[in-house]
Design a protein around this motif. Structure first.
Motif, PDB file in Angstrom:
ATOM      1  N   ARG A 240      88.964   0.074  54.540  1.00 36.23           N
ATOM      2  CA  ARG A 240      88.232   1.050  53.848  1.00 36.23           C
ATOM      3  C   ARG A 240      87.387   0.580  52.669  1.00 36.23           C
ATOM      4  O   ARG A 240      86.288   0.860  52.452  1.00 36.23           O
ATOM      5  N   GLU A 241      87.781  -0.407  51.776  1.00 38.12           N
ATOM      6  CA  GLU A 241      87.228  -1.001  50.739  1.00 38.12           C
ATOM      7  C   GLU A 241      86.175  -1.964  51.308  1.00 38.12           C
ATOM      8  O   GLU A 241      84.800  -1.901  50.847  1.00 38.12           O
ATOM      9  N   MET A 242      86.284  -2.466  52.365  1.00 37.95           N
ATOM     10  CA  MET A 242      85.249  -3.437  53.110  1.00 37.95           C
ATOM     11  C   MET A 242      84.051  -2.333  53.514  1.00 37.95           C
ATOM     12  O   MET A 242      82.753  -2.527  53.365  1.00 37.95           O
ATOM     13  N   GLU A 243      84.335  -1.032  54.116  1.00 36.16           N
ATOM     14  CA  GLU A 243      83.328  -0.117  54.742  1.00 36.16           C
ATOM     15  C   GLU A 243      82.623   0.450  53.118  1.00 36.16           C
ATOM     16  O   GLU A 243      81.393   0.671  53.368  1.00 36.16           O
ATOM     17  N   LEU A 244      83.294   0.638  52.370  1.00 38.22           N
ATOM     18  CA  LEU A 244      82.810   1.037  50.895  1.00 38.22           C
ATOM     19  C   LEU A 244      81.265  -0.128  50.444  1.00 38.22           C
ATOM     20  O   LEU A 244      80.407   0.308  50.154  1.00 38.22           O
ATOM     21  N   LEU A 245      81.906  -1.050  50.494  1.00 38.70           N
ATOM     22  CA  LEU A 245      81.000  -2.177  50.220  1.00 38.70           C
ATOM     23  C   LEU A 245      79.728  -2.383  51.035  1.00 38.70           C
ATOM     24  O   LEU A 245      78.556  -2.315  50.611  1.00 38.70           O
ATOM     25  N   GLU A 246      80.137  -2.039  52.343  1.00 38.61           N
ATOM     26  CA  GLU A 246      78.892  -2.372  53.372  1.00 38.61           C
ATOM     27  C   GLU A 246      77.979  -0.916  53.226  1.00 38.61           C
ATOM     28  O   GLU A 246      76.855  -1.313  52.964  1.00 38.61           O
ATOM     29  N   THR A 247      78.626   0.056  52.669  1.00 43.41           N
ATOM     30  CA  THR A 247      77.945   1.229  52.524  1.00 43.41           C
ATOM     31  C   THR A 247      76.928   1.032  51.267  1.00 43.41           C
ATOM     32  O   THR A 247      75.752   1.428  51.369  1.00 43.41           O
ATOM     33  N   TYR A 248      77.643   0.654  50.217  1.00 37.16           N
ATOM     34  CA  TYR A 248      76.692   0.215  48.868  1.00 37.16           C
ATOM     35  C   TYR A 248      75.449  -0.572  49.592  1.00 37.16           C
ATOM     36  O   TYR A 248      74.337  -0.345  49.261  1.00 37.16           O
ATOM     37  N   TRP A 249      75.754  -1.754  50.121  1.00 36.97           N
ATOM     38  CA  TRP A 249      74.647  -2.740  50.504  1.00 36.97           C
ATOM     39  C   TRP A 249      73.641  -1.856  51.544  1.00 36.97           C
ATOM     40  O   TRP A 249      72.269  -2.104  51.293  1.00 36.97           O
ATOM     41  N   GLU A 250      74.158  -1.147  52.737  1.00 36.76           N
ATOM     42  CA  GLU A 250      73.263  -0.660  53.288  1.00 36.76           C
ATOM     43  C   GLU A 250      72.354   0.485  52.749  1.00 36.76           C
ATOM     44  O   GLU A 250      71.129   0.662  53.280  1.00 36.76           O
ATOM     45  N   ASN A 251      72.726   1.068  51.819  1.00 34.57           N
ATOM     46  CA  ASN A 251      71.841   2.066  51.153  1.00 34.57           C
ATOM     47  C   ASN A 251      71.133   1.414  49.814  1.00 34.57           C
ATOM     48  O   ASN A 251      70.368   2.227  49.240  1.00 34.57           O
ATOM     49  N   GLY A 252      71.219   0.070  49.922  1.00 38.49           N
ATOM     50  CA  GLY A 252      70.217  -0.463  48.879  1.00 38.49           C
ATOM     51  C   GLY A 252      70.464   0.048  47.417  1.00 38.49           C
ATOM     52  O   GLY A 252      69.778  -0.464  46.577  1.00 38.49           O
ATOM     53  N   ASN A 253      71.935   0.169  47.254  1.00 39.22           N
ATOM     54  CA  ASN A 253      72.212   0.372  45.806  1.00 39.22           C
ATOM     55  C   ASN A 253      73.429  -0.261  45.260  1.00 39.22           C
ATOM     56  O   ASN A 253      74.615  -0.009  44.641  1.00 39.22           O
ATOM     57  N   ALA A 254      73.825  -1.733  46.023  1.00 43.76           N
ATOM     58  CA  ALA A 254      74.878  -2.596  45.681  1.00 43.76           C
ATOM     59  C   ALA A 254      74.877  -3.021  44.107  1.00 43.76           C
ATOM     60  O   ALA A 254      73.666  -3.740  43.839  1.00 43.76           O
ATOM     61  N   PRO A 255      75.492  -2.557  43.280  1.00 44.76           N
ATOM     62  CA  PRO A 255      75.617  -2.925  41.928  1.00 44.76           C
ATOM     63  C   PRO A 255      75.477  -4.331  41.464  1.00 44.76           C
ATOM     64  O   PRO A 255      75.031  -4.681  40.664  1.00 44.76           O
ATOM     65  N   TRP A 256      76.144  -5.151  42.520  1.00 44.33           N
ATOM     66  CA  TRP A 256      76.262  -6.697  42.309  1.00 44.33           C
ATOM     67  C   TRP A 256      74.972  -7.521  42.742  1.00 44.33           C
ATOM     68  O   TRP A 256      74.817  -8.586  42.606  1.00 44.33           O
ATOM     69  N   LYS A 257      74.086  -6.642  43.327  1.00 45.98           N
ATOM     70  CA  LYS A 257      72.889  -7.490  43.688  1.00 45.98           C
ATOM     71  C   LYS A 257      71.881  -7.749  42.664  1.00 45.98           C
ATOM     72  O   LYS A 257      71.051  -6.755  42.035  1.00 45.98           O
TER      73      LYS A 257
END
Length: 259
Positions: A240-257
């Protein structure tokens, strides 16, 4: 500064992903989460890494040995025995990477003890190979130096296990997926250490835990400083946490980028 990354665990809580590869090699946005962590430190100018591997260490070694080919589409001509890139050549990150096999069942403190043979300076950074954040690494280092302590741990507020509902009467007015809790601090896994912390540990002992043994002892001695981080932080212990991080990245709003 050098960065030691703990990459050797078995990843049993996300076994469906770690049967064939170590947890730090689970991909977010087609790149291992380890790559994301290294890119994050690199964005602060820290490009010298010691990877403390164990479980399926060869997978991590092969990835970096073949970094360019793993990162791009390629064409293989078997008759000509050539390999060429099918896209514009990627600018390679300026990383020096030392990959050390610290043993499959070695505990985290013992892994860092072994890493001391590859750490050159008195101070070094350390983290786990399965979590990302938007922590200001430069501020953590400055805080550590000002504290005069042997170690600094970053404290974060954990995410709630469940979605948070805002309710008025019989109506949900907002829904927040796994928000950060407003109470309590936990170990966020972004550290600064003086090498003497690990040099004084016994040799050839594989059962020293970073949390239970090293950090607890430092806190009892008054040698553990804390840097509080109220921003984004997320580990990857479950699918579930892996999918959450993937969603952040796919949506272009990954806070760590930051790159």
């Amino acid at each position: 500064m050098q960065v030691a990354i703990l990459c050797g665990g078995l990843g049993t809580r996300i076994r469906e992903e770690t049967e064939l590869k170590p947890k730090p090699m689970i991909e977010i946005g087609r790149r291992p989460i380890l790559w994301h962590i290294m890119q994050y430190y690199s964005s602060f100018g820290h490009n010298d890494f010691v990877l403390c591997t164990g479980y399926k260490s060869d997978v991590i070694k092969q990835y970096f040995l073949n970094y360019r080919n793993f990162s791009q589409d390629i064409e293989i001509d078997l008759r000509a025995d050539t390999v060429s890139n099918l896209e514009q050549t990627e600018v390679l990150p300026p990383w020096k990477i030392r990959i050390q096999n610290t043993g499959i069942h070695t505990q985290t403190g013992s892994r860092l003890k072994q890493a001391m043979q590859h750490v050159d300076d008195d101070l070094f950074l350390a983290t786990y190979g399965d979590g990302v954040a938007n922590i200001d690494i430069s501020a953590v280092v400055a805080h550590h130096k000002q504290s005069g302590k042997l170690a600094t741990v970053t404290a974060v507020r954990p995410s709630s296990r469940f979605g948070e509902l805002a309710i008025e009467g019989n109506t949900v007015t907002s829904f927040s997926e796994k928000p950060q809790t407003g109470q309590g601090w936990i170990n966020g896994g972004f550290f600064v250490f003086h090498r003497s912390v690990f040099e004084r540990l016994p040799e050839n002992q594989n059962d020293i835990e970073l949390e239970k043994n090293v950090l607890e002892e430092l806190s009892e001695q008054g040698e553990l400083s804390v840097y509080r981080h109220d921003g984004f932080w997320q580990c990857m212990d479950t699918s579930r946490e892996m999918e959450l991080l993937e969603t952040y990245w796919e949506n272009g709003n990954a806070p760590w980028k930051r790159w």
